[in-house]
Scaffold this active site. Structure first.
Site, PDB file in Angstrom:
ATOM      1  N   HIS A  30      -7.001  -5.586  10.150  1.00 12.43           N
ATOM      2  CA  HIS A  30      -6.388  -5.505   8.807  1.00 12.43           C
ATOM      3  C   HIS A  30      -7.125  -6.337   7.760  1.00 12.43           C
ATOM      4  CE1 HIS A  30      -4.645  -9.443   9.865  1.00 12.43           C
ATOM      5  NE2 HIS A  30      -4.502  -9.626   8.581  1.00 12.43           N
TER       6      HIS A  30
HETATM    7  C1  UD1 Z   1      -1.959 -10.382   3.669  1.00 17.41           C
HETATM    8  C2  UD1 Z   1      -2.652 -11.732   3.560  1.00 17.41           C
HETATM    9  C3  UD1 Z   1      -3.477 -11.975   4.811  1.00 17.41           C
HETATM   10  C4  UD1 Z   1      -2.641 -11.833   6.057  1.00 17.41           C
HETATM   11  C5  UD1 Z   1      -1.916 -10.502   6.053  1.00 17.41           C
HETATM   12  C6  UD1 Z   1      -0.957 -10.458   7.206  1.00 17.41           C
HETATM   13  C7  UD1 Z   1      -3.260 -12.346   1.257  1.00 17.41           C
HETATM   14  C8  UD1 Z   1      -4.374 -12.487   0.282  1.00 17.41           C
HETATM   15  N1  UD1 Z   1      -3.568 -11.746   2.418  1.00 17.41           N
HETATM   16  O1  UD1 Z   1      -2.968  -9.387   3.734  1.00 17.41           O
HETATM   17  O2  UD1 Z   1      -3.992 -13.300   4.781  1.00 17.41           O
HETATM   18  O3  UD1 Z   1      -3.481 -11.898   7.189  1.00 17.41           O
HETATM   19  O4  UD1 Z   1      -1.163 -10.365   4.843  1.00 17.41           O
HETATM   20  O5  UD1 Z   1      -0.592  -9.177   7.566  1.00 17.41           O
HETATM   21  O6  UD1 Z   1      -2.164 -12.773   0.985  1.00 17.41           O
HETATM   22  N2  UD1 Z   1       1.119  -2.679   2.290  1.00 17.41           N
HETATM   23  C9  UD1 Z   1       2.092  -1.747   2.549  1.00 17.41           C
HETATM   24  N3  UD1 Z   1       3.309  -2.192   2.944  1.00 17.41           N
HETATM   25  C10 UD1 Z   1       3.619  -3.498   3.093  1.00 17.41           C
HETATM   26  C11 UD1 Z   1       2.633  -4.436   2.812  1.00 17.41           C
HETATM   27  C12 UD1 Z   1       1.391  -4.021   2.411  1.00 17.41           C
HETATM   28  O7  UD1 Z   1       1.860  -0.549   2.437  1.00 17.41           O
HETATM   29  O8  UD1 Z   1       4.760  -3.817   3.479  1.00 17.41           O
HETATM   30  C13 UD1 Z   1      -0.228  -2.217   1.883  1.00 17.41           C
HETATM   31  C14 UD1 Z   1      -0.385  -2.036   0.379  1.00 17.41           C
HETATM   32  O9  UD1 Z   1      -1.209  -0.927   0.164  1.00 17.41           O
HETATM   33  C15 UD1 Z   1      -1.121  -3.303  -0.009  1.00 17.41           C
HETATM   34  C16 UD1 Z   1      -1.986  -3.565   1.212  1.00 17.41           C
HETATM   35  O10 UD1 Z   1      -1.194  -3.163   2.316  1.00 17.41           O
HETATM   36  O11 UD1 Z   1      -1.861  -3.152  -1.177  1.00 17.41           O
HETATM   37  C17 UD1 Z   1      -2.386  -5.016   1.366  1.00 17.41           C
HETATM   38  O12 UD1 Z   1      -1.236  -5.869   1.354  1.00 17.41           O
HETATM   39  P1  UD1 Z   1      -1.374  -7.389   0.872  1.00 17.41           P
HETATM   40  O13 UD1 Z   1      -0.094  -8.095   1.111  1.00 17.41           O
HETATM   41  O14 UD1 Z   1      -1.944  -7.463  -0.503  1.00 17.41           O
HETATM   42  O15 UD1 Z   1      -2.481  -7.977   1.810  1.00 17.41           O
HETATM   43  P2  UD1 Z   1      -2.647  -7.892   3.388  1.00 17.41           P
HETATM   44  O16 UD1 Z   1      -3.882  -7.133   3.680  1.00 17.41           O
HETATM   45  O17 UD1 Z   1      -1.384  -7.450   4.014  1.00 17.41           O
HETATM   46  N1  UDP Z   2       2.255  -8.736  14.748  1.00 12.80           N
HETATM   47  C1  UDP Z   2       3.377  -7.960  14.980  1.00 12.80           C
HETATM   48  N2  UDP Z   2       3.222  -6.596  14.972  1.00 12.80           N
HETATM   49  C2  UDP Z   2       2.024  -5.995  14.759  1.00 12.80           C
HETATM   50  C3  UDP Z   2       0.886  -6.810  14.525  1.00 12.80           C
HETATM   51  C4  UDP Z   2       1.044  -8.187  14.508  1.00 12.80           C
HETATM   52  O1  UDP Z   2       4.477  -8.469  15.199  1.00 12.80           O
HETATM   53  O2  UDP Z   2       1.964  -4.762  14.762  1.00 12.80           O
HETATM   54  C5  UDP Z   2       2.418 -10.211  14.739  1.00 12.80           C
HETATM   55  C6  UDP Z   2       1.514 -10.939  15.697  1.00 12.80           C
HETATM   56  O3  UDP Z   2       2.108 -11.008  16.973  1.00 12.80           O
HETATM   57  C7  UDP Z   2       1.373 -12.294  15.023  1.00 12.80           C
HETATM   58  C8  UDP Z   2       1.424 -11.963  13.543  1.00 12.80           C
HETATM   59  O4  UDP Z   2       2.028 -10.670  13.456  1.00 12.80           O
HETATM   60  O5  UDP Z   2       2.480 -13.129  15.334  1.00 12.80           O
HETATM   61  C9  UDP Z   2       0.028 -11.909  12.982  1.00 12.80           C
HETATM   62  O6  UDP Z   2       0.073 -11.346  11.718  1.00 12.80           O
HETATM   63  P1  UDP Z   2      -1.174 -10.601  11.053  1.00 12.80           P
HETATM   64  O7  UDP Z   2      -2.119 -10.169  12.090  1.00 12.80           O
HETATM   65  O8  UDP Z   2      -0.599  -9.586  10.149  1.00 12.80           O
HETATM   66  O9  UDP Z   2      -1.767 -11.745  10.106  1.00 12.80           O
HETATM   67  P2  UDP Z   2      -2.722 -13.002  10.319  1.00 12.80           P
HETATM   68  O10 UDP Z   2      -2.245 -13.785  11.469  1.00 12.80           O
HETATM   69  O11 UDP Z   2      -4.116 -12.481  10.494  1.00 12.80           O
HETATM   70  O12 UDP Z   2      -2.613 -13.713   9.026  1.00 12.80           O
END
Ligand code: UD1
Ligand code: UDP
Length: 381
Positions: A219
């Site tokens: 991601h």
């Molecule tokens: C964010 C965090 C990242 C973390 C990740 C965990 C920042 C800069 N990044 O990244 O550090 O590892 O969360 O998962 O804060 N979207 C949906 N539904 C949702 C959420 C997101 O469709 O419920 C889609 C949207 O198109 C959005 C994209 O995902 O634009 C990215 O979401 P965003 O929260 O901006 O960043 P993440 O990549 O999720």
């Molecule tokens: N996780 C989850 N379901 C998923 C993928 C991840 O519950 O489909 C959990 C995972 O076990 C961990 C956390 O989400 O506890 C990690 O989040 P993510 O990978 O989104 O973000 P990061 O840790 O890279 O910030």
């Protein structure tokens, strides 16, 4: 009695917050009152609500519903909403997790109006400021009052940036206190480990063979948004699955799902879609994720949290990034950094799945990091 405001927003923060809420409910209910603010950064049912239902986290007192957007707009909307809540609630401190835009927004809003910042997961560094998370975590650390680092490496990083190992009370943003506390994610993994397998059917649902499938997550924005990198990652996974006749379970973050059609080479996308080995699913719940981590052969991920959970459950891990904040995983020899390099990924899979005598020392605390954090907040806010 102290009052804290906890900011959550992204999936991993909701999960991390479960450990602190659990510690408060079991040991500090009479002394710490917690107001939970959800920024709404993540909002899909399987990126947010599922964790409240499953992990027993109290419902948020406030939801800012900011949704997705550019970094600036998203963070600015959060700052404004958090500031209003802090003024109304007048807490003793604000608790921030990790390194997302929700973390940064909380740090800016609170520090400007002199609400002490408690940063959980302080001190982690990738030393790559092209990552939005690196910017967020550095800025948050440098306005914090209490900094809880999950690792010795993180603690050392803070010393290297000028924080002092020993300071006298009272602590403040000008006189911050740093701790090596252990990891609240380890607390959670221990707590939910046994029920994960009895309360989920994810292994049978996908007809997975125990210890014989790859668990992959992708991601990170540089992997999803750069077609060359995304193609290299999927090419490597496809080749490994065909060569080793092994299933690949890939719970896909919505960011990645949205970009597969545009950024993946159409012929590769077609091969993946028709592969019998690929099990691409929407994001799974935390208990399902633990069940997958405990039963897989190997984890391949660009997630920070999933890298560590692989280690907690004694599985090797291929890190699909150019670097990691959790460098001790690599030093232990249980994880290999491959970046999005197809050949390196294929070779790391072979190395790690044939390696014998891997050791997984206890590097992330004693499973009671959240209790330690609560007692320090109580003594020092
Ligand atoms: C964010 C965090 C990242 C973390 C990740 C965990 C920042 C800069 N990044 O990244 O550090 O590892 O969360 O998962 O804060 N979207 C949906 N539904 C949702 C959420 C997101 O469709 O419920 C889609 C949207 O198109 C959005 C994209 O995902 O634009 C990215 O979401 P965003 O929260 O901006 O960043 P993440 O990549 O999720
Ligand atoms: N996780 C989850 N379901 C998923 C993928 C991840 O519950 O489909 C959990 C995972 O076990 C961990 C956390 O989400 O506890 C990690 O989040 P993510 O990978 O989104 O973000 P990061 O840790 O890279 O910030």
């Amino acid at each position: 009695m102290i009052k804290i405001v906890t900011i959550i927003g992204a999936r991993p923060q909701i999960i991390k917050a479960a450990a602190l809420s659990r510690a408060i409910a079991s040991k500090f209910a009479d002394s710490i009152s917690e107001i939970i603010v959800h920024t709404g950064q993540h909002y899909d049912e399987n990126m947010s609500q599922v964790f409240f239902d499953e992990l027993g986290i109290p419902a948020p007192h406030y939801n800012l519903n900011v949704g997705s957007g550019s970094h600036g707009k998203q963070t600015a909307t959060m700052i404004s909403g958090i500031e209003d809540i802090l003024i109304k609630e007048n807490p003793h401190g604000i608790v921030l997790y990790g390194d997302t835009n929700s973390t940064l927004a909380g740090a800016i809003a609170a520090s400007k109006i002199h609400v002490p910042v408690i940063h959980i997961e302080a001190g982690l560094r990738s030393f790559n400021k092209a990552m939005p998370e690196e910017v967020n975590r550095i800025m948050c650390d440098h306005v914090s009052t209490l900094l809880f680092s999950p690792t010795q490496t993180g603690f050392q990083n803070l010393l290297n940036e000028g924080f002092k190992a020993s300071v006298n009370k009272p602590y403040s943003a000008n006189n911050p206190k740093i701790y090596h506390s252990g990891d609240v994610m380890y607390d959670n993994s221990l707590h939910f480990s046994s029920i994960a397998e009895t309360q989920t059917d994810v292994i049978t649902k996908h007809a997975l063979q125990k210890n014989n499938f790859i668990l992959a997550t992708i991601h990170r924005n540089n992997n999803t948004d750069e077609p060359a990198r995304l193609n290299a990652l999927f090419n490597a996974l496809y080749k490994i699955s065909e060569t080793h006749q092994i299933d690949v379970v890939l719970p896909l973050h919505p960011r990645t799902s949205k970009l597969l059609n545009t950024n993946l080479n159409p012929s590769l996308l077609e091969k993946i879609k028709s592969s019998t080995y690929f099990k691409i699913t929407p994001p799974v719940s935390f208990l399902e994720m633990i069940a997958l981590e405990k039963n897989c052969k190997i984890v391949m991920t660009d997630s920070g949290g999933v890298q560590k959970e692989a280690f907690y459950f004694e599985k090797p891990c291929v890190i699909l990034r150019p670097e990691t904040e959790w460098i001790e995983l690599v030093e232990c020899g249980t994880a290999i950094i491959t970046d999005a390099d197809e050949q390196k990924i294929i070779s790391a899979f072979s190395t790690l799945t044939t390696k014998i005598d891997m050791k997984f020392p206890k590097l992330y605390g004693d499973g009671k990091a959240a209790e330690f954090i609560c007692s320090e907040m109580l003594s020092n806010l």
